[in-house]
Design a protein around this motif. Structure first.
Motif, short mmCIF file in Angstrom:
data_model
loop_
_atom_site.label_atom_id
_atom_site.label_comp_id
_atom_site.label_asym_id
_atom_site.label_seq_id
_atom_site.Cartn_x
_atom_site.Cartn_y
_atom_site.Cartn_z
N MET A 91 2.18 -1.23 -3.39
CA MET A 91 1.41 -1.22 -2.14
C MET A 91 0.02 -0.65 -2.39
N ALA A 92 -1.00 -1.40 -2.04
CA ALA A 92 -2.38 -0.95 -2.20
C ALA A 92 -2.76 -0.08 -1.01
N LYS A 93 -3.35 1.07 -1.29
CA LYS A 93 -3.73 1.95 -0.19
C LYS A 93 -4.97 2.77 -0.56
N GLN A 140 -6.55 6.09 -1.36
CA GLN A 140 -6.11 7.37 -1.89
C GLN A 140 -7.04 8.51 -1.49
N THR A 165 -9.10 3.86 -4.42
CA THR A 165 -7.91 3.08 -4.11
C THR A 165 -6.77 3.41 -5.07
N ALA A 189 -4.23 -1.09 -6.29
CA ALA A 189 -4.99 -2.34 -6.06
C ALA A 189 -5.65 -2.79 -7.35
N VAL A 249 -9.12 -3.33 5.25
CA VAL A 249 -8.55 -1.99 5.26
C VAL A 249 -8.77 -1.35 6.62
N GLY A 299 -4.76 6.95 3.24
CA GLY A 299 -3.40 6.44 3.38
C GLY A 299 -3.32 5.04 3.96
N ASP A 300 -4.43 4.53 4.52
CA ASP A 300 -4.42 3.16 5.07
C ASP A 300 -4.13 2.16 3.96
N GLU A 301 -3.30 1.18 4.30
CA GLU A 301 -3.05 0.09 3.36
C GLU A 301 -4.19 -0.91 3.42
N PHE A 302 -4.39 -1.63 2.33
CA PHE A 302 -5.38 -2.69 2.40
C PHE A 302 -4.92 -3.91 1.61
N THR A 303 -5.46 -5.04 2.04
CA THR A 303 -5.09 -6.31 1.44
C THR A 303 -6.33 -7.00 0.89
#
Length: 308
Positions: A1-3, A5, A73, A76, A89, A136-140
């Motif tokens: 999971m990409a987030k 940091q 990040t 990712a 994000v 802590g937010d995830e991103f795509t």
């Protein structure tokens, strides 16, 4: 999971960034209260914890924010990104605008380790919508749809701020109106051949733009160097583009015969020279614009049939 940091900002340039829990992003500007925000193409910087670990492995006591990145990040693959790709994000869309950076002054990290990872592995983006991002937010990541375009205006006066560049924006608008463009970068440079050669190599080899359009400096005056610089960097010339542009211009003025504009390819990038006037530049591009996407597709390996 990409987030996310870590998030890091500084109110002044040249000082270490401070970690914060959240940041507010402003459309086409960057992070509120960060000194590096502004109306340019490097509004937000990103660096992976995996890249920072490489410097830790060299024995350095470094952490998130020490490389002046805004967003650190985790998980990712930033190194796989291309100019024009999108990072989403916290509901905020960032379009990748630059890969790595050219450091004109060595930083403390470089002097301590003899190396710094940010120039190679740092990523920069522009902000497409307002929003808030938290640690802590995830991103795509979404791969680009459309062409990445770099427009280079050649003007001695323009590079000194003595003349407002009207041709670069006119070229960018025309291409955005007629083609599917995911990102456009605009640069203004003096009529210096070596500098243009270096810029073309940088945009093609490192930034990997799909299309680079130079405007100005195409004639026979002593300072007209665009064709000479272009000939020195391209690997293959495309005379059909050149002939079509000059032929169409000649219908309106015999001064078209003076143009030495060159079109060619370097790597997987198409380079086009056009005149320095807004009207002339747009008229030249109008002749060839419909052929540009197919040319780039073939250049980048498309196996599609060329037949209409």
């Amino acid at each position: 999971m990409a987030k996310v940091q870590s998030l890091n900002i500084s109110r002044e340039k040249g000082v270490k960034k401070t970690p914060v829990d959240s940041v507010e992003l402003i459309t086409d500007f960057g992070i509120k209260d960060d000194a590096h925000a502004g109306k340019w193409h490097r509004q937000v910087s990103l660096l992976a914890t995996e890249s920072i670990q490489k410097m830790k492995d060299k024995g350095l006591n470094v952490d998130s924010g020490d490389f002046a990145e805004n967003i650190t990040t985790e998980g990712a693959d930033l190194l796989s990104l291309a100019v024009g790709d999108t990072v989403m994000v916290g509901g905020v869309e960032l379009t990748i605008s630059q890969l790595g950076k050219l450091c004109h002054h060595r930083c403390a990290v470089y002097y301590a380790a003899g190396d710094c990872v940010m120039p190679r592995e740092g990523i920069f983006g522009v902000v497409r919508n307002d929003g808030k991002v938290k640690v802590g937010d995830e991103f795509t990541i979404t791969r680009k749809e459309g062409l990445s375009v770099c427009v280079i205006t050649l003007s001695d006066k323009g590079s000194k701020g003595e003349r407002v560049d009207e041709t670069g924006p006119a070229v960018a608008k025309m291409l955005n109106d007629r083609l599917k463009v995911c990102f456009t970068r605009n640069e203004v440079m003096a009529d210096e051949q070596k500098e243009l050669e270096d810029a073309l190599k940088y945009m093609c080899d490192l930034q990997k733009f799909d299309l680079v359009v130079t405007n100005g400096s195409t004639g026979v005056s002593p300072r007209d160097i665009a064709p000479d610089a272009t000939l020195n960097v391209i690997e293959r010339r495309l005379p059909g583009f050149e002939e079509a542009m000059r032929m169409k211009s000649f219908e309106k003025t015999n001064r078209a015969l003076i143009s030495r504009a060159v079109v060619g390819v370097r790597g997987k990038t198409l380079i086009i020279n056009v005149p320095g006037s807004p009207k002339g530049a747009v008229e030249n591009l109008d002749v060839v614009v419909d052929a540009i996407p197919h040319c780039i597709e073939k250049l980048q390996g498309s196996q599609a049939d060329c037949a209409q």
